[in-house]
Design an enzyme around this catalytic site. Structure first.
Site, short mmCIF file in Angstrom:
data_model
loop_
_atom_site.label_atom_id
_atom_site.label_comp_id
_atom_site.label_asym_id
_atom_site.label_seq_id
_atom_site.Cartn_x
_atom_site.Cartn_y
_atom_site.Cartn_z
N GLN A 1 0.87 -1.17 0.00
CA GLN A 1 0.00 0.00 0.00
C GLN A 1 0.90 1.22 0.00
O GLN A 1 1.45 1.62 1.02
CB GLN A 1 -0.92 -0.04 1.21
CG GLN A 1 -1.78 -1.31 1.25
CD GLN A 1 -2.81 -1.39 0.14
OE1 GLN A 1 -3.71 -0.57 0.05
NE2 GLN A 1 -2.67 -2.36 -0.77
N ARG B 1 -4.11 3.43 4.86
CA ARG B 1 -3.47 4.18 3.79
C ARG B 1 -3.95 3.67 2.44
O ARG B 1 -4.41 2.53 2.31
CB ARG B 1 -1.95 4.06 3.90
CG ARG B 1 -1.43 2.67 3.68
CD ARG B 1 0.05 2.50 4.11
NE ARG B 1 0.88 3.55 3.61
CZ ARG B 1 1.46 4.45 4.40
NH1 ARG B 1 1.31 4.38 5.71
NH2 ARG B 1 2.21 5.38 3.88
N ALA C 1 -11.46 2.09 5.15
CA ALA C 1 -10.54 1.29 4.35
C ALA C 1 -9.77 2.15 3.34
O ALA C 1 -10.01 3.36 3.22
CB ALA C 1 -11.31 0.19 3.65
N HIS C 2 -8.87 1.52 2.61
CA HIS C 2 -7.99 2.26 1.71
C HIS C 2 -8.76 2.95 0.58
O HIS C 2 -9.69 2.41 0.03
CB HIS C 2 -6.87 1.39 1.14
CG HIS C 2 -7.28 0.12 0.51
ND1 HIS C 2 -6.37 -0.74 -0.06
CD2 HIS C 2 -8.48 -0.48 0.36
CE1 HIS C 2 -7.00 -1.79 -0.53
NE2 HIS C 2 -8.26 -1.66 -0.29
N ASN C 3 -8.31 4.18 0.31
CA ASN C 3 -8.83 4.98 -0.80
C ASN C 3 -10.28 5.41 -0.63
O ASN C 3 -10.91 5.87 -1.58
CB ASN C 3 -8.63 4.23 -2.13
CG ASN C 3 -7.15 4.01 -2.40
OD1 ASN C 3 -6.65 2.89 -2.27
ND2 ASN C 3 -6.45 5.08 -2.66
#
Lengths: 370, 370, 370
Positions: free
Chosen positions: A230, A250, A271-273
């Protein structure tokens, strides 16, 4: 609750209101004829406040509590103030003894007064870096920072002026926190995390752990996964509060983004993004899966979950416990929680749920046979 | 995202692929006629990558983004490569400028390249034990370990060679971690926990806290509970990743067991005596109650919950938000989430849910009366 | 599981039972004729215990396992003891070799024996304050406390005698913990938190973080929030256990209150001004929203959620995964979880859910047309 200030340090009601930030508020104090401005040592509910405490009435349905309160002063709306006057007149009884603070927005004035007390009870800050903290030589600390015991500030990290780190915080290499922030004990920022000004981060918060990125890798065995590193970071705006044990991962390539003024309660998973728009407030235990975008001024109720790769437009309000599994492109309130019942009733109804398709067919058959 | 490497340290595309582990992959580079292998300083999506970044196309539905990307190179399948050629030919336009990396599994190659970048950006490790760490005299540390500031390694604990502990980790007495592991800041292992090789444990992970074991004890009062000490441990296999603030409780008598290659996201709760089979992947916020066994190669969607004492066979896929309340002995996908709706619609439908048994009776009555 | 004690330190069965607290229990040992009281080095299930381990039978459905167990001794009910005698007599086979501990409440006796082992395996305590701990000069430490490495005890905090703090705990200014408590690694108490005697707090617990109190403040922008400082505290009774990464927020004005004997599992969220009655037990991943009151002797299943401002009376039992969205004024069991199914079946039935109001109308029309 216990009184917040010693009698010696406590202000009069008028002094308290003069010291409080009342920007945007209209208010005036109405004392009983001949009475002095009461000394205010704390805040309390109408039911529990004593004569040195200030209380407030925001919900008309509690108007009846005014008659019995022991509060020294009460914040109320002009309407409530008038209603109280009428009531006194009709009943021919003496007016309640409390001082009145008549205000167009009692809840906001209460918040502002509470902010004054919160600062007052904390007392003078003790600036500096605790000798047990481990600070990289090239970390940049603003003036008037407090770095608590056992903190770790890694290489190249930056802490804005006036920011306070409680015991055991870890700021990863190259991460940055803006000015006037408050990190309670044991907050962790991984490397590559940027947080704006006036942040409040509670204990156990983790910003920047790896998103859950996996690719199937048959070379490692049937069904095995390899890690997708990530490589993005986390960007958090100004005036953000994040509750205890909440985690924000991240991004995989681009950053995960938390907008300005966003408020996150405890034990939330971002969560990511994911991208969360300005001034959105999210209650505890919510999970937001990867790459979902939440608009501005949304509210998400506790324990709701949002699937991944969705878009929620601005001003969407999700009820607690609801699973949002599709885009929501129209503002409004959305709900999807299974109604609870006595266990036996539930068993009976839940059994039918699994035959609903069949039931519909039977109705159709009846309709045809008419 | 920002570029990951300085221009001086960045490899050419060909050098990058030569340095990447491409075991099990077939790939070749196709440069535009006369072009040099581009310097690659990072990774990006088709939409965001610049000319020194490598991108990838895995989902055919994004094929249209190839025309507009600024990426210096793109990983794509042979099919996508051919389709692009045809498109260029038909439209009579010049071919896109990016170098192509034609590969039978672009997503896996992307993962492997990202792994190379992830190692490259971390730079040289600084082996050793930080002076603020507290390490028991009889703890056993492998070579090339890194023990961060304020770590505590208790009596008899063992850390495998090459393993890195971030700041503030606590390794309980007698616990063991295998080689080449990475524990981020503030990971806690209670005593009696064994973790295999190449583990990645994120901040706030707690392995080996007591399972929730209680016996009613009337001698302590009506309705009172006494504690059942949790005397088992936790056994975690090789190649396991565990996300931030996830907790895995120790067993009551036997161990709680996490198989090889298992991937757990953030804020998951694994109760005592749960067993999770190899290569199973579990998304965030899932709760698994005590003594439940999950098979191999399962996937559990976010915020799902599994009741206790259940068995899920291999290759079971549970949708996010689903409550699994009975054994699942057949592979396949299972779902049970209440569909959300506009709040008013929900109110109307939820009211009927509680009359479903009655509704079924009314249909039956209609059928009989025909 | 591995044996808990060396042979040299292990007691005979009779010595073990003499050392165990058996208050309120009736029990007797039945040895096979001529046999000595076996040495007991640990505990195990009927299936896994060996000849130096004590096992137990609580559920009659596992009676059949008695014949095959290798346990050195088994705790069982008088009924199970008699049934075993009859079975031996009928089948003409020799009685199983294990010693029998006949007891009116085998599960409680097992809990008590496990408590003895748990103390025995921990060995002698090493009283004192670790040199890396940071203890405020005016903090009050009882006798025989253990303060682990890297703990921080802030001004005016009080730690009761016999209480143990694992590594990295933080006790906020003015907070207090009673006697004989056990705080595992990395527990955080904010200022203004009071915990009773014999508490067990697991790693990652956070008591006293701010409740989620926000007031709309248009002076900060459209849709912006201002913080309502949380001026109350947290009061936790005696004999309370709180699981890993569980959070209990401080009250807005009055305290959040956890009663005596309450047991909270991992990753639970208790919001501000919640009140939980004595001896209530709550399984993992439950969220309780603000100002809700839960009665005494309730049990709340895993991943249930309770909305805010509700009242649940005493002896209410909520099934796992259930959303409680209204007051529950009658004792009993309540459930509300959507039944899971094979994905295709779910799709079919979930589609009908959203037409339930319509379906009811169609049934009504059919009824009218009869």
């Amino acid at each position: 609750m216990p009184l917040l200030l010693d009698a010696a340090r406590a202000p009069s009601l008028n002094a308290l209101l003069a010291a409080t930030d009342t920007t945007g508020l209209e208010w005036q104090v109405r004392l009983t004829a001949g009475a002095e401005s009461p000394v205010i040592r704390g805040l309390g509910t109408l039911a529990s406040a004593g004569r040195h405490e200030l209380s407030f009435l925001t919900n008309p349905k509690y108007h009846g509590q005014l008659a019995g309160t022991h509060a020294g002063a009460v914040i109320l709306t002009p309407d409530a103030d008038r209603a109280l006057d009428q009531q006194v007149e009709q009943e021919g009884k003496p007016a309640p003894a409390f001082a009145r603070v008549v205000c167009n927005n009692p809840y906001l004035l209460y918040a502002r007064v509470a902010q004054w007390f919160d600062r007052a009870r904390r007392g003078g800050a003790d600036y500096g870096v605790h000798p047990t903290a481990v600070v990289a030589p090239d970390a940049v600390l603003g003036d008037k920072v407090i770095i608590g015991p056992h903190c770790v500030i890694e290489a190249g990290a930056r802490i804005g002026s006036g920011t306070v780190l409680g015991p055991g915080c870890v700021i990863g290499a190259g991460s940055a926190i803006g000015a006037d922030g408050l990190l309670h004990a044991r907050v962790t920022l991984y490397p590559g995390v940027t947080v704006g000004a006036r942040a409040i981060l509670h204990s156990g918060v983790v910003l920047g752990a790896d998103g859950f990125g996996l690719a199937p890798d048959p070379t490692l065995g049937a069904g095995a996964w390899t890690k997708i590193p990530q490589l993005g970071g986390v960007t958090v705006g100004d005036d953000v509060e994040i509750g205890a044990n909440t985690t924000v991962d991240r991004g995989a390539l681009d950053d995960t983004v938390i907008g300005n003024g966003v408020k996150l309660d405890n034990q939330i998973m971002v969560a990511h993004n994911v991208r969360i728009g300005d001034n959105t407030a999210i209650a505890a235990c919510v999970g937001i899966a990867g790459s979902t975008t939440v608009g501005q001024r949304c509210t998400i109720g506790g324990a709701a979950m949002l699937s991944g790769h969705l878009v929620l437009t601005d001003d969407v309000h999700v009820s607690g416990g609801t699973a949002i599994t599709a885009n929501v492109m129209k503002s409004g309130r959305y709900t999807g929680v299974y109604p609870f019942a006595d266990h036996a009733d539930w068993q009976r109804n839940a059994a039918v749920i699994q035959q609903l398709g069949l039931l519909r067919k039977r109705i159709r058959a009846l309709e045809r046979s008419e």
